[in-house]
Scaffold this motif. Structure first.
Motif, PDB file in Angstrom:
ATOM      1  N   SER A  30      -9.733   2.652  43.092  1.00 29.63           N
ATOM      2  CA  SER A  30     -10.878   3.497  43.397  1.00 29.63           C
ATOM      3  C   SER A  30     -10.445   4.905  43.787  1.00 29.63           C
ATOM      4  N   PHE A  37     -13.300   2.765  35.412  1.00 27.75           N
ATOM      5  CA  PHE A  37     -12.732   1.883  36.432  1.00 27.75           C
ATOM      6  C   PHE A  37     -12.475   0.512  35.837  1.00 27.75           C
ATOM      7  N   ARG A  42     -11.802  -3.143  36.707  1.00 30.99           N
ATOM      8  CA  ARG A  42     -12.049  -4.000  37.866  1.00 30.99           C
ATOM      9  C   ARG A  42     -11.098  -5.203  37.840  1.00 30.99           C
ATOM     10  N   LEU A  69     -14.892  -0.588  43.649  1.00 28.95           N
ATOM     11  CA  LEU A  69     -15.160   0.846  43.708  1.00 28.95           C
ATOM     12  C   LEU A  69     -15.650   1.249  45.091  1.00 28.95           C
ATOM     13  N   SER A  70     -15.273   2.439  45.513  1.00 20.22           N
ATOM     14  CA  SER A  70     -15.840   2.998  46.735  1.00 20.22           C
ATOM     15  C   SER A  70     -17.290   3.394  46.471  1.00 20.22           C
ATOM     16  N   GLN A 107     -19.261   8.575  40.905  1.00 19.92           N
ATOM     17  CA  GLN A 107     -18.953   7.267  40.330  1.00 19.92           C
ATOM     18  C   GLN A 107     -18.555   7.408  38.854  1.00 19.92           C
TER      19      GLN A 107
END
Length: 224
Positions: A174, A189, A191, A197-198, A203
């Motif tokens: 993140s 991102f 995962r 994620l923050s 985003q």
């Protein structure tokens, strides 16, 4: 539209679980491996915040000494050297070779962007069998500012003579995604198990649980 895909290396492409046996030998358990890498990142980030640069290999060695002290274990210099050297022989996650190969066959440029020092990064990708899929391997050490500082991401844009918005970072961290977005890049991102994620700040526009699925999204979004 992004023209350059910048891939984080450690944990995103390469599997740190391969270090578990070494940590079991040192500490009787693989459990300290996660806190060790978190300590590596903390030392690196503190160096950046305070203006006292710490390269990633130095941070790895120092973090191992700190974890050993916390565990009440005495490590020799040889044990520290041998453990840190294992970072050059990490295997790729199973989804990495095929997904990278698919993306390398597009009109997008692939670059590895890592906090590892240059010679370690080259060895890592060569030993993982994926070096030839990248147009460039770039170390944040070259600008003496480790990710998530903006300089490494901007260095990628400069190397390919594109605007930062034409660079997309792919990372399982993140903090790395946040750094890229604040530098004006796009981000995706990955995962990986345990990665989240923050909820704070900008985003990424692409998120997936495997690099295979993320490659599908990138091809649909970024390829002409």
């Amino acid at each position: 539209m992004p023209r350059v895909l910048a891939f984080d290396v450690n944990e995103t492409l390469l599997d740190l679980k391969a270090l578990d046996t070494a940590f079991e030998d040192l500490f009787g358990s693989a459990a300290p491996r996660g806190p060790w890498f978190a300590q590596v990142l903390q030392l690196s980030f503190v160096g950046g915040i305070t203006g006292s640069y710490v390269d990633f290999t130095t941070a790895q060695r120092a973090a191992l000494q700190m974890i050993a002290e916390r565990q009440g274990v005495s490590l020799s210099e040889q044990q520290i050297d041998a453990t840190v050297a294992l970072m050059t022989s990490l295997p790729p996650h199973p989804d990495v070779p095929e997904a990278l190969g698919r993306l390398a066959a597009t009109d997008l440029h692939l670059v590895a962007l890592t906090n590892s020092v240059q010679d370690v990064a080259e060895q890592q990708l060569r030993n993982a069998g994926v070096r030839d899929l990248f147009a460039k391997v770039m170390s944040a050490d070259a600008v003496r500012r480790l990710k998530p500082a903006p300089e490494p991401y901007l260095a990628v844009a400069a190397a390919f003579d594109v605007h930062p918005g034409d660079v997309r970072l792919i990372a399982a961290h993140s903090w790395d995604v946040t750094g890229a977005l604040h530098a004006g890049c796009k981000a995706a991102f990955l995962r990986r198990p345990g990665a989240v994620l923050s909820p704070v700040g900008p985003q990424p526009d692409l998120v997936a649980g495997t690099l295979t699925d993320l490659a599908d999204l990138i091809v649909r979004r970024d390829c002409r």
